[in-house]
Scaffold this active site. Structure first.
Site, PDB file in Angstrom:
ATOM      1  N   ARG A  65       4.565   9.716  16.557  1.00 45.17           N
ATOM      2  CA  ARG A  65       4.428   8.424  17.275  1.00 45.17           C
ATOM      3  C   ARG A  65       3.867   7.266  16.460  1.00 45.17           C
ATOM      4  O   ARG A  65       3.884   6.131  16.936  1.00 45.17           O
ATOM      5  CB  ARG A  65       3.573   8.579  18.535  1.00 45.17           C
ATOM      6  CG  ARG A  65       4.046   9.647  19.520  1.00 45.17           C
ATOM      7  CD  ARG A  65       5.406   9.354  20.083  1.00 45.17           C
ATOM      8  NE  ARG A  65       5.724  10.196  21.241  1.00 45.17           N
ATOM      9  CZ  ARG A  65       6.958  10.462  21.633  1.00 45.17           C
ATOM     10  NH1 ARG A  65       7.998   9.975  20.968  1.00 45.17           N
ATOM     11  NH2 ARG A  65       7.180  11.215  22.680  1.00 45.17           N
ATOM     12  N   ASN A  95      11.721   8.065  15.209  1.00 44.51           N
ATOM     13  CA  ASN A  95      11.817   7.092  16.318  1.00 44.51           C
ATOM     14  C   ASN A  95      10.461   6.487  16.679  1.00 44.51           C
ATOM     15  O   ASN A  95      10.004   6.530  17.809  1.00 44.51           O
ATOM     16  CB  ASN A  95      12.497   7.704  17.547  1.00 44.51           C
ATOM     17  CG  ASN A  95      11.740   8.876  18.134  1.00 44.51           C
ATOM     18  OD1 ASN A  95      10.933   9.509  17.458  1.00 44.51           O
ATOM     19  ND2 ASN A  95      11.981   9.185  19.394  1.00 44.51           N
ATOM     20  N   ASP A 152      17.050  11.012  15.953  1.00 44.46           N
ATOM     21  CA  ASP A 152      16.576  11.743  17.129  1.00 44.46           C
ATOM     22  C   ASP A 152      15.982  10.817  18.192  1.00 44.46           C
ATOM     23  O   ASP A 152      15.293   9.843  17.887  1.00 44.46           O
ATOM     24  CB  ASP A 152      15.539  12.793  16.747  1.00 44.46           C
ATOM     25  CG  ASP A 152      15.166  13.655  17.942  1.00 44.46           C
ATOM     26  OD1 ASP A 152      16.088  14.179  18.584  1.00 44.46           O
ATOM     27  OD2 ASP A 152      13.977  13.767  18.250  1.00 44.46           O
ATOM     28  N   HIS A 179      20.829  14.888  17.274  1.00 44.07           N
ATOM     29  CA  HIS A 179      20.392  14.883  18.681  1.00 44.07           C
ATOM     30  C   HIS A 179      21.694  14.728  19.474  1.00 44.07           C
ATOM     31  O   HIS A 179      22.256  13.632  19.530  1.00 44.07           O
ATOM     32  CB  HIS A 179      19.425  13.714  18.899  1.00 44.07           C
ATOM     33  CG  HIS A 179      19.151  13.396  20.339  1.00 44.07           C
ATOM     34  ND1 HIS A 179      17.926  13.631  20.927  1.00 44.07           N
ATOM     35  CD2 HIS A 179      19.937  12.856  21.322  1.00 44.07           C
ATOM     36  CE1 HIS A 179      17.966  13.248  22.202  1.00 44.07           C
ATOM     37  NE2 HIS A 179      19.175  12.770  22.470  1.00 44.07           N
ATOM     38  N   HIS A 232      17.273  20.914  19.217  1.00 42.64           N
ATOM     39  CA  HIS A 232      17.009  21.337  20.605  1.00 42.64           C
ATOM     40  C   HIS A 232      18.228  21.800  21.409  1.00 42.64           C
ATOM     41  O   HIS A 232      18.608  21.173  22.398  1.00 42.64           O
ATOM     42  CB  HIS A 232      16.244  20.244  21.359  1.00 42.64           C
ATOM     43  CG  HIS A 232      16.708  18.818  21.137  1.00 42.64           C
ATOM     44  ND1 HIS A 232      18.007  18.410  21.321  1.00 42.64           N
ATOM     45  CD2 HIS A 232      16.010  17.717  20.775  1.00 42.64           C
ATOM     46  CE1 HIS A 232      18.096  17.113  21.070  1.00 42.64           C
ATOM     47  NE2 HIS A 232      16.894  16.675  20.735  1.00 42.64           N
ATOM     48  N   ASP A 305       9.760  20.120  19.166  1.00 42.93           N
ATOM     49  CA  ASP A 305      10.111  18.815  19.749  1.00 42.93           C
ATOM     50  C   ASP A 305       8.880  18.231  20.453  1.00 42.93           C
ATOM     51  O   ASP A 305       8.980  17.680  21.555  1.00 42.93           O
ATOM     52  CB  ASP A 305      11.310  18.902  20.699  1.00 42.93           C
ATOM     53  CG  ASP A 305      11.933  17.518  20.942  1.00 42.93           C
ATOM     54  OD1 ASP A 305      11.451  16.533  20.347  1.00 42.93           O
ATOM     55  OD2 ASP A 305      12.885  17.427  21.725  1.00 42.93           O
TER      56      ASP A 305
HETATM   57 ZN    ZN Z   1      16.248  14.732  20.472  1.00 46.04          ZN
HETATM   58 ZN    ZN Z   2      12.831  15.022  19.421  1.00 41.26          ZN
END
Ligand code: ZN
Ligand code: ZN
Length: 436
Positions: A65, A95, A152, A179, A232, A305
């Site tokens: 983050r 991200n 992602d 993703h 994932h 994740d």
């Molecule tokens: Zn993802």
């Molecule tokens: Zn992720």
């Protein structure tokens, strides 16, 4: 400084070791592994009686983050949570705000990570701002320290750009992490589309939102010969597509996360927003297919994740709550249930949580070989504990596993020779303190 880890059951898939041995650490490196009691004297000893001693766990899919969302997590708190969960290395997704699509952001993350608790390997964005309009400067990002590429949180919606990224992944020999989500199909969905979503009156995300993109990316991987890693995996259909692709010799690897083989969408009847995750938790049939995929090697890796959120992002009506689970501090114990259930053995578990992710990312972690970095996790597999998410070291308390009783506690984590030890609080067995 020398440290001797004594009396533990050493499990190191990279050397096929599964027996009681003593491990000697010298400075930041592993000096050697010796038969019990035969190791040289050390300045400090760590008693690993009744515990397993494994290479430090490696999470190839973490959201730290920072920069931009420090109210959810920081590199400092995220790496503390990692170490608490037995992870000595994490790969952080781009991200953030700004997105890690430039050398400046990568350098900033690495600079701040110097003060973190574990090793941090940044993943760079595939496209600028992850907007699927133009590729980032992949080569410059690699030179700055990025170990893989991903948008992602978002798919690469432009198939030609995904093709180019996979072509470059072959040239630079780095993985592209997909993703897989068709945003038009998933649009507005909050949970798996099916019987339970109809029952609850919540908008659904069909499995095909994932599977159509898995199919596209496998096709592009076959076309380019690039290095594709599917993030994932949540559905039976995705497992089948990846299995078929591997049989045909396509260069693909895949991961799943503990919630996909632990929960089903039935649990969402509680409307607990901590169960809201993207891709969503699926049905029993999918859960069983994921386990089968882990067992037969179709799924190569368990990743967390780890997606920490502030309380306010989750304390909303289900439709509007944020997607994600704070996963670093429960991942091992949840995954150990696969061993308890006889689906995989302990060596396999350590392999897919330490060695294989390191091999995919191409860094020399996940091993206790002589002269490798002293990244070690000591785990008591018999110890039961109750998850208390309010005690997480992560800022994100968003765990659907709060108050679950799990087996397998992280006793000590060693990162490049630095020892993090958690001792049981005398009064409260579940409350553990970080002692640096
Ligand atoms: Zn993802
Ligand atoms: Zn992720």
């Amino acid at each position: 400084m020398t440290i001797l880890i004594k009396n533990g059951l050493v499990i190191d898939p990279s050397q096929d070791i599964n027996k009681h041995m003593d491990v000697l650490v010298k400075g930041k490196k592993i000096e050697g592994i010796y038969p019990p009691g035969k190791g040289p004297k050390a300045e400090k000893t760590v008693d690993a009686t009744d515990c397993i001693v494994t290479p430090g766990l490696v999470d190839m899919h973490t959201h730290l983050r920072e920069p931009g969302f420090e109210y959810k997590e920081t590199i400092k708190t995220g790496t503390m949570a990692a170490v608490r969960g037995g992870f000595t290395s994490v790969c952080c997704m781009p991200n953030t705000h700004p997105v890690n699509d430039s050398v400046a952001v990568t350098e900033l993350i690495l600079e701040r990570a110097k003060h973190g608790s574990c090793n941090v390997f940044p993943i760079g964005a595939i496209t600028i701002a992850s907007e699927s309009e133009s590729l980032t400067e992949l080569e410059a990002l690699i030179k700055a320290g990025c170990v893989a590429f991903s948008d992602d949180g978002m798919p690469v919606t432009n198939s030609l750009l995904m093709r180019r990224a996979l072509e470059y992944s072959k040239i630079f020999n780095v993985p592209v992490i997909a993703h897989c989500e068709d945003m038009k199909l998933s649009d507005g969905g909050a949970m798996n589309e099916g019987f339970v979503s109809t029952l609850l009156g919540l908008p659904g995300i069909p499995k095909s939102a994932e599977e159509t993109m898995v199919a596209r990316d496998l096709s592009l991987c076959e076309l380019t010969g690039g290095r594709l890693h599917i993030a994932h995996v949540s559905t039976e259909g995705s497992v089948n597509l990846i299995r078929d692709a591997k049989k045909r010799g396509i260069n693909v690897t895949a991961e799943t996360c503990p919630h996909y083989f632990t929960l089903t969408d039935d649990a969402l009847k509680s409307y607990n927003t901590n169960l809201k995750v993207n891709p969503p938790i699926r049905t029993k049939k999918d859960k069983e297919a994921i386990k089968k995929g882990i067992k037969d090697g179709t799924i190569d890796v368990i990743a967390t994740d780890h997606a920490p959120h502030h309380f306010d992002d989750k304390n909303k009506e289900f439709d509007n709550a944020a997607f994600g689970i704070s996963g670093l501090e429960t991942a091992f114990a949840l995954s150990y249930q696969l061993v308890e259930a006889g689906i995989i053995d302990l060596i396999q578990l350590i392999k897919i949580m330490a060695l294989t992710p390191s091999q995919i990312m191409d860094f020399p972690k996940g091993t206790l070989k002589e002269n490798s970095d002293a990244d070690i996790t000591i785990i008591n597999l018999e110890n039961e504990y109750k998850v208390d998410s309010l005690n997480f070291l992560s800022k994100g308390k968003n765990s659907p596993f709060d108050q679950w009783t799990l087996k397998g506690t992280i006793e000590t984590t060693i990162v490049k020779g630095k020892v993090y030890d958690w001792k049981e609080d005398k009064k409260d067995k579940d409350k553990r303190e970080l002692i640096l």
